[in-house]
Design a protein around this motif. Structure first.
Motif, PDB file in Angstrom:
ATOM      1  N   THR A 459       0.878  -1.111   0.073  1.00  9.82           N
ATOM      2  CA  THR A 459      -0.016   0.115   0.034  1.00  9.82           C
ATOM      3  C   THR A 459       0.810   1.284   0.024  1.00  9.82           C
ATOM      4  OG1 THR A 459      -1.531  -1.299   1.455  1.00  9.82           O
ATOM      5  CG2 THR A 459      -2.092   0.943   1.234  1.00  9.82           C
ATOM      6  N   ASP A 460       1.778   1.367   0.933  1.00  9.21           N
ATOM      7  CA  ASP A 460       2.640   2.648   0.933  1.00  9.21           C
ATOM      8  C   ASP A 460       3.678   2.341   0.270  1.00  9.21           C
ATOM      9  OD1 ASP A 460       0.650   3.202   2.916  1.00  9.21           O
ATOM     10  OD2 ASP A 460       2.016   2.486   4.733  1.00  9.21           O
ATOM     11  N   HIS A 461       4.277   1.336  -0.357  1.00  8.48           N
ATOM     12  CA  HIS A 461       5.470   1.334  -1.094  1.00  8.48           C
ATOM     13  C   HIS A 461       6.389   1.685  -0.460  1.00  8.48           C
ATOM     14  CE1 HIS A 461       2.843  -0.199  -4.206  1.00  8.48           C
ATOM     15  NE2 HIS A 461       2.177   1.013  -4.166  1.00  8.48           N
ATOM     16  N   ASP A 462       6.790   1.767   0.939  1.00  6.25           N
ATOM     17  CA  ASP A 462       7.751   2.467   1.597  1.00  6.25           C
ATOM     18  C   ASP A 462       8.866   1.393   2.141  1.00  6.25           C
ATOM     19  OD1 ASP A 462       9.308   4.031   3.040  1.00  6.25           O
ATOM     20  OD2 ASP A 462       7.750   4.274   4.769  1.00  6.25           O
ATOM     21  N   PHE A 463       9.792   1.140   1.191  1.00  2.00           N
ATOM     22  CA  PHE A 463      10.781   0.085   1.376  1.00  2.00           C
ATOM     23  C   PHE A 463      11.815   0.151   0.163  1.00  2.00           C
ATOM     24  CE2 PHE A 463       9.881  -3.159  -1.887  1.00  2.00           C
ATOM     25  CZ  PHE A 463       8.879  -2.824  -2.356  1.00  2.00           C
ATOM     26  N   ASP A 464      13.141  -0.293   0.714  1.00  6.88           N
ATOM     27  CA  ASP A 464      14.072  -0.590  -0.591  1.00  6.88           C
ATOM     28  C   ASP A 464      13.796  -1.949  -1.096  1.00  6.88           C
ATOM     29  OD1 ASP A 464      14.820   2.092  -0.230  1.00  6.88           O
ATOM     30  OD2 ASP A 464      16.586   1.581   1.325  1.00  6.88           O
ATOM     31  N   LEU A 465      14.204  -2.808  -0.039  1.00  9.40           N
ATOM     32  CA  LEU A 465      13.998  -4.239  -0.479  1.00  9.40           C
ATOM     33  C   LEU A 465      13.208  -4.917   0.235  1.00  9.40           C
ATOM     34  CD1 LEU A 465      17.863  -4.764  -0.629  1.00  9.40           C
ATOM     35  CD2 LEU A 465      16.592  -4.395  -2.550  1.00  9.40           C
ATOM     36  N   ALA A 466      12.533  -5.985  -0.122  1.00  6.39           N
ATOM     37  CA  ALA A 466      11.637  -6.564   0.883  1.00  6.39           C
ATOM     38  C   ALA A 466      11.478  -8.055   0.146  1.00  6.39           C
ATOM     39  CB  ALA A 466      10.055  -6.039   0.673  1.00  6.39           C
ATOM     40  N   ILE A 467      11.171  -9.094   1.343  1.00  5.81           N
ATOM     41  CA  ILE A 467      11.397 -10.384   0.991  1.00  5.81           C
ATOM     42  C   ILE A 467       9.995 -10.922   0.986  1.00  5.81           C
ATOM     43  CG2 ILE A 467      12.105 -12.584   1.750  1.00  5.81           C
ATOM     44  CD1 ILE A 467      14.657 -11.794   2.857  1.00  5.81           C
ATOM     45  N   TYR A 468       9.400 -11.574   0.002  1.00  3.28           N
ATOM     46  CA  TYR A 468       8.088 -12.248   0.093  1.00  3.28           C
ATOM     47  C   TYR A 468       8.029 -13.499  -0.937  1.00  3.28           C
ATOM     48  CZ  TYR A 468       6.741  -8.523  -3.262  1.00  3.28           C
ATOM     49  OH  TYR A 468       6.640  -7.694  -4.363  1.00  3.28           O
ATOM     50  N   GLY A 469       6.895 -13.872  -0.880  1.00  2.00           N
ATOM     51  CA  GLY A 469       6.614 -14.979  -2.191  1.00  2.00           C
ATOM     52  C   GLY A 469       5.457 -15.149  -2.547  1.00  2.00           C
ATOM     53  N   PRO A 470       5.127 -14.451  -3.758  1.00  4.28           N
ATOM     54  CA  PRO A 470       3.844 -14.568  -4.134  1.00  4.28           C
ATOM     55  C   PRO A 470       3.547 -16.134  -4.618  1.00  4.28           C
ATOM     56  CG  PRO A 470       5.234 -13.384  -5.942  1.00  4.28           C
ATOM     57  CD  PRO A 470       6.029 -13.784  -4.398  1.00  4.28           C
ATOM     58  N   SER A 471       2.416 -16.522  -4.718  1.00  2.96           N
ATOM     59  CA  SER A 471       1.776 -17.966  -5.192  1.00  2.96           C
ATOM     60  C   SER A 471       0.792 -17.822  -5.898  1.00  2.96           C
ATOM     61  CB  SER A 471       1.390 -18.800  -4.005  1.00  2.96           C
ATOM     62  OG  SER A 471       2.410 -19.064  -3.128  1.00  2.96           O
ATOM     63  N   PRO A 472       1.202 -17.650  -7.169  1.00  2.00           N
ATOM     64  CA  PRO A 472      -0.001 -17.336  -8.301  1.00  2.00           C
ATOM     65  C   PRO A 472      -0.625 -18.890  -8.808  1.00  2.00           C
ATOM     66  CG  PRO A 472       2.302 -17.294  -9.223  1.00  2.00           C
ATOM     67  CD  PRO A 472       2.608 -17.541  -7.923  1.00  2.00           C
ATOM     68  N   SER A 473      -1.794 -18.648  -9.698  1.00  2.00           N
ATOM     69  CA  SER A 473      -2.359 -19.789  -9.806  1.00  2.00           C
ATOM     70  C   SER A 473      -2.292 -20.123 -11.422  1.00  2.00           C
ATOM     71  CB  SER A 473      -3.717 -19.748  -9.602  1.00  2.00           C
ATOM     72  OG  SER A 473      -4.458 -18.551 -10.486  1.00  2.00           O
ATOM     73  N   SER A 474      -1.486 -19.060 -12.061  1.00  2.00           N
ATOM     74  CA  SER A 474      -1.148 -19.370 -13.634  1.00  2.00           C
ATOM     75  C   SER A 474      -0.308 -18.429 -14.005  1.00  2.00           C
ATOM     76  CB  SER A 474      -2.567 -19.147 -14.407  1.00  2.00           C
ATOM     77  OG  SER A 474      -2.765 -17.620 -14.312  1.00  2.00           O
ATOM     78  N   LEU A 475       0.500 -18.881 -15.147  1.00  2.00           N
ATOM     79  CA  LEU A 475       1.683 -17.845 -15.525  1.00  2.00           C
ATOM     80  C   LEU A 475       1.011 -16.420 -15.643  1.00  2.00           C
ATOM     81  CD1 LEU A 475       4.630 -17.039 -16.665  1.00  2.00           C
ATOM     82  CD2 LEU A 475       3.535 -18.097 -19.081  1.00  2.00           C
ATOM     83  N   TYR A 476      -0.007 -16.298 -16.409  1.00  2.00           N
ATOM     84  CA  TYR A 476      -0.779 -14.941 -17.000  1.00  2.00           C
ATOM     85  C   TYR A 476      -1.147 -14.320 -15.327  1.00  2.00           C
ATOM     86  CZ  TYR A 476      -3.509 -11.321 -19.017  1.00  2.00           C
ATOM     87  OH  TYR A 476      -3.803 -10.169 -19.393  1.00  2.00           O
ATOM     88  N   TYR A 477      -1.548 -14.929 -14.559  1.00  2.00           N
ATOM     89  CA  TYR A 477      -1.687 -14.338 -13.107  1.00  2.00           C
ATOM     90  C   TYR A 477      -0.739 -13.748 -12.402  1.00  2.00           C
ATOM     91  CZ  TYR A 477      -4.203 -13.418  -8.744  1.00  2.00           C
ATOM     92  OH  TYR A 477      -4.446 -12.657  -7.362  1.00  2.00           O
ATOM     93  N   ALA A 478       0.586 -14.486 -12.752  1.00  2.00           N
ATOM     94  CA  ALA A 478       1.980 -14.395 -12.006  1.00  2.00           C
ATOM     95  C   ALA A 478       2.505 -13.217 -12.799  1.00  2.00           C
ATOM     96  CB  ALA A 478       2.856 -15.549 -12.344  1.00  2.00           C
ATOM     97  N   LEU A 479       2.079 -12.970 -14.113  1.00  2.00           N
ATOM     98  CA  LEU A 479       2.416 -11.814 -14.931  1.00  2.00           C
ATOM     99  C   LEU A 479       1.846 -10.434 -14.552  1.00  2.00           C
ATOM    100  CD1 LEU A 479       3.256 -13.466 -18.417  1.00  2.00           C
ATOM    101  CD2 LEU A 479       4.768 -12.779 -16.707  1.00  2.00           C
ATOM    102  N   THR A 480       0.524 -10.677 -14.165  1.00  2.00           N
ATOM    103  CA  THR A 480      -0.196  -9.348 -13.772  1.00  2.00           C
ATOM    104  C   THR A 480       0.097  -8.726 -12.463  1.00  2.00           C
ATOM    105  OG1 THR A 480      -1.908 -10.751 -12.820  1.00  2.00           O
ATOM    106  CG2 THR A 480      -2.232 -10.247 -14.893  1.00  2.00           C
ATOM    107  N   TYR A 481       0.849  -9.688 -11.705  1.00  2.00           N
ATOM    108  CA  TYR A 481       1.407  -9.020 -10.472  1.00  2.00           C
ATOM    109  C   TYR A 481       2.360  -7.746 -10.775  1.00  2.00           C
ATOM    110  CZ  TYR A 481       0.452 -13.066  -7.759  1.00  2.00           C
ATOM    111  OH  TYR A 481      -0.165 -14.283  -7.109  1.00  2.00           O
ATOM    112  N   TRP A 482       2.798  -7.690 -11.858  1.00  2.00           N
ATOM    113  CA  TRP A 482       3.925  -6.708 -12.237  1.00  2.00           C
ATOM    114  C   TRP A 482       3.438  -5.619 -13.357  1.00  2.00           C
ATOM    115  CZ3 TRP A 482       7.908  -7.402  -9.128  1.00  2.00           C
ATOM    116  CH2 TRP A 482       7.939  -8.799  -8.446  1.00  2.00           C
TER     117      TRP A 482
END
Lengths: 565, 267
Positions: A459-482
């Motif tokens: 929400t705030d995008h207040d960071f330089d680096l951040a560790i997380y791990g998205p779990s998408p359900s398809s390639l297309y969905y994974a691409l839409t994250y970005w």
């Protein structure tokens, strides 16, 4: 008993007391020996290393763009012999997190989908053959494309909800509308980049047939309709909870093989087999999820037999579990562990690439993950169709330093945000810190409580680096994250060329061309490096040796359909 | 026998302080040197307490953790004692409305479990060493306020104070020579006892992930990091837990012995 024998020493002959004491001691010794040998015996059991991937029904997957599809006749409903053989197993599963929603349209976490995924079903479902995922019809029996933007779907006609009502096209219409209206993920899946709904109208043809009218051709339609966030519930329930989440357990009604019977916050969720299920009924009669946030507690629970299955096993525990005779199942996971790089703060792509070169992924996977992970070679798991293998950022300190120097990024400091929810993330943060120190970047680690972490990153995008791990359900969905402005685009990556490619993929009717577009999109994202691409975590599940036929999906979802003892 | 307990506890605390002070000289490795190829190795001559999940030497981390723990605990107690006792004495001297207001403020602080106050402070200030020190001292201060107030009030009614007043001693002179000394004598054992409370509080913050940021070790965040490995590498969690247990027991014994001596002295 011991004290009793001694206390009676006065009255009965003394030898009697000694005999009694002797018996007690012998008994205790026997117990001890039995315990020791029992354990010794168990440790010699050899244990299979991989999941047995039995596919119950062979459903041929037809590419979505084919004009017409009819699913094979479902296997004959439970025959008399099978009904006789049906076991009534109570399966107890230790889960690491509590569910955060009773409502499938509000489900967000792995635990939510694990539990509610047994209760609800979507129009399509995700099948897994042990190496690739595929999107196959679920509640839909057949479909055909009427024109570029209209699809006709026919529902299976033997599907019943847990309340005994038959599944109709009306239920589908209101469930989908509710999903788009209320579900964060549903909205993400079924609206386009501008935020307009992809499905413009749902026309009901008859009780089991309906037409989806789209605003434009949309090739990832079926894979998105396979996501459980678009699951189907009765029309009355959808309308009753039109503006907010389902609050009452009685209203958690789906078409799945299990129904929800009780939920104790922070403690356990109990599911019961639904005997009116349209498909093959599982042998598991009662499915209990016990919530155990502590990894050691889950481990000891499965060893002692308090639970039959434990999820969220860390790679370091595997050997210890196997030596206790516990089976450890392993499946490749879709969760991509990454270090997001804030693109608004680290503008130069050379710096972001340098960060990728600076981390020794081989060592991290081999040692830190004990080999229970796969080094990322693309931005989504290779288990998804259309994922390609790209040129890796091979560990190269010299190259990283050189790129940083070219970009004038020397002697800089970055903060690395991690959530306190996962101890593994905090350890990983320290590993990353060390690698970046080697190329001259000071990293300060900031730990945050999970909810605060999510707000700060997404929400705030207040960071330089951040560790997380998205779990998408398809390639297309994974691409839409970005995609520019997407809600899960924490690093605020933005590339118009990339956004345009995503639109082209959605509308490109030719599969050959689409595969090429998918490749291009992955290459651009990989090259632009809005994250340090690390690895795909394997899913590790521990189960007691008596439990057979357990399967694990790459989404850390258990499939208990074929479990027997 | 009494002297043995006192001597032994002073010796243990001094040894720990010395270890913490000379950490740079004693620790065989850096506390943050990660060696992924050497993870979770059991105790050996090279690594007397084994290595942790990132291949770091547990013994070195433990010594530095003790240092951080003392760096946090000692100032927190000092600040709490100074603040609490001074304000307490002031309340006792001022009486009336001032006393009433100050007492109610500290009563409220006393009524809320110190742990929650500390968490609120930490969430507001962030988990830095300063933040933790302030959090712990705020949560310990009410105790010192109450003690300080009652000791000061009692001292002020003593005949020798009346006598000093009669011969024209200034309030400041009385504050330092009578009240101050009395406070120092009575509060020292309490402060030693509170030191163990401070160490326990810091450990608790560490366990719930609110202590100093990694890779800096503290006894609490070592336990929190290693508790996951209790089956896989039991030696990991044992080391910091033992240190905390020994330190707290020793401090409590020391406080006990000190207060006995103060009581004898007062009689």
């Amino acid at each position: 008993m011991f004290f009793f024998a001694l206390g009676c020493g006065e009255k009965v002959p003394r030898t009697g007391a000694y005999v009694a004491v002797g018996i007690v001691i012998a008994f205790l010794l026997g117990l001890g020996a039995g315990f020791l040998f029992g354990r010794g015996g168990v440790t010699t059991v050899t244990v299979p290393t991989t999941v047995t991937h039995t596919v119950e029904r062979t459903v041929t997957f037809t590419p979505p763009i084919l004009q017409q599809y009819t699913s094979p006749q479902p296997t004959a409903p439970t025959t008399a012999t099978q009904a006789q053989l049906l076991q009534n197993i109570t399966l107890k599963v230790a889960m690491s997190t509590d569910i955060r929603a009773l409502d499938i349209h509000f489900a967000m976490g792995v635990a939510d989908f694990e539990v509610l995924g047994k209760v609800y079903e979507a129009l399509f479902k995700i099948a897994w053959d042990g190496s690739k995922l595929a999107y196959v019809p679920g509640l839909v029996k057949s479909y055909s494309q009427l024109n570029e933007t209209a699809w006709l779907f026919i529902l299976r006609n033997n599907v019943v909800f847990h309340n005994g009502k038959k599944l109709t096209a009306e239920d589908v219409k209101y469930s989908l509308l509710r999903s788009i209206r209320l579900s964060g993920i549903g909205k993400q899946l079924l609206t386009d980049a501008a935020g307009n709904p992809i499905i413009t109208d749902i026309v009901i043809a008859n009780e089991t047939a309906f037409i989806l009218k789209l605003s434009a051709p949309f090739t990832p339609l079926f894979e998105n309709l396979a996501h459980l966030s678009t699951a189907i519930m009765p029309k009355e329930i959808a309308l009753k909870y039109w503006d907010g989440p389902i609050t009452s357990i009685e209203d958690v009604i789906g078409t799945g093989p299990f129904r929800l019977v009780s939920y104790e916050k922070g403690a356990k969720v109990v599911l019961q087999r639904f005997d009116g299920y349209w498909g093959n009924r599982p042998n598991v009669k009662t499915l209990e999820y016990l919530i155990m946030p502590d990894a050691s507690a889950r481990m000891s629970a499965v060893i002692s037999g308090v639970v039959d299955v434990a999820v969220g096993i860390s790679p370091d525990m595997v050997e210890a579990l196997r030596s206790q005779g516990i089976e450890v199942y392993r499946a490749p996971g879709v969760r991509l562990v990454l270090v997001a790089i804030n693109c608004k703060r680290v503008l130069d792509v050379r710096i972001r690439q340098a960060l990728n070169y600076a981390v020794n992924k081989e060592d991290v996977v081999k040692e830190f993950m004990r080999g229970y992970a796969e080094i990322a070679t693309s931005v989504a798991s290779p288990t998804f169709p259309n994922v390609v293998s790209l040129k890796p950022y091979t560990y190269n300190v010299t190259k990283a330093r050189q790129l940083l120097e070219e970009a004038g990024f020397v002697g800089k400091k970055l903060t690395l945000l991690t959530s306190t929810r996962s101890p593994k993330d905090i350890q990983l943060a320290q590993v990353i810190q060390q690698y970046l120190k080697n190329v001259g970047i000071e990293v300060e680690i900031v730990q945050m409580e999970h909810t605060a972490f999510l707000k700060r990153v997404f929400t705030d995008h207040d960071f330089d680096l951040a560790i997380y791990g998205p779990s998408p359900s398809s390639l297309y969905y994974a691409l839409t994250y970005w995609r520019t402005g997407a809600s899960l685009n924490g690093p605020e990556y933005s590339n118009p060329e990339y956004d345009k490619l995503l639109d082209e993929i959605a509308t490109e009717p030719s599969e050959v061309k689409r595969v090429e577009l998918y490749r291009k999109a992955q290459e651009i994202l990989w090259r632009d490096a809005p994250a340090i691409w690390l690895y795909f975590e394997d899913i590790l599940i521990a189960a007691r040796p008596g439990i057979k036929g357990l399967q694990v999906l790459p989404f850390q979802m258990l499939i208990v359909d074929n479990v027997y003892v | 026998m009494k002297n043995l307990a006192l001597g032994a506890s002073i010796l243990i605390i001094l040894a720990e302080l010395l270890l913490a002070l000379l950490a740079d000289l004693i620790a065989p490795y850096s506390y943050e040197a990660i060696d992924l190829g050497n993870r979770l190795s059991p105790p050996s001559p090279r690594h007397p307490l084994g290595t942790d999940p990132l291949g770091r030497d547990v013994f070195s981390r433990l010594i530095y953790a003790m240092r951080i723990t003392f760096i946090i605990a000692i100032p927190s107690v000092l600040i709490a004692a100074l603040m609490g006792a001074a304000v307490g004495a002031l309340a006792a001297a001022a009486k009336g409305f001032t006393d009433f207001v100050l007492s109610r403020i500290f009563d409220v602080m006393y009524a809320i479990p110190s742990f929650f106050i500390a968490i609120a402070v930490l969430l507001a200030m962030g988990s830095s060493v300063t933040g933790i020190i302030i959090a712990i001292s705020i949560s310990l201060a009410p105790m010192f306020f109450r003690l300080g107030k009652s000791i000061a009030r009692e001292t002020l009614t003593k005949p020798y104070v009346e006598a000093a007043k009669a011969i024209g001693a200034s309030p400041i002179w009385i504050a330092f020579n009578y009240v101050g000394r009395q406070l120092l004598a009575t509060l020292t054992p309490t402060a030693v006892y509170m030191l163990s409370t401070a160490i326990a509080l810091e450990a608790t913050f560490g366990i719930i992930g609110l202590s100093v940021s990694p890779p800096t070790p503290s006894l609490g965040n070592m336990i929190s990091e290693y508790k996951e490995y209790i089956f896989v590498a039991p030696w990991l969690a044992v080391a910091p837990i033992t240190v905390i247990a020994v330190t707290i027991t020793t401090l409590n014994t020391l406080a006990n012995e000190l207060s006995k001596r103060v009581a004898v002295f007062e009689k």
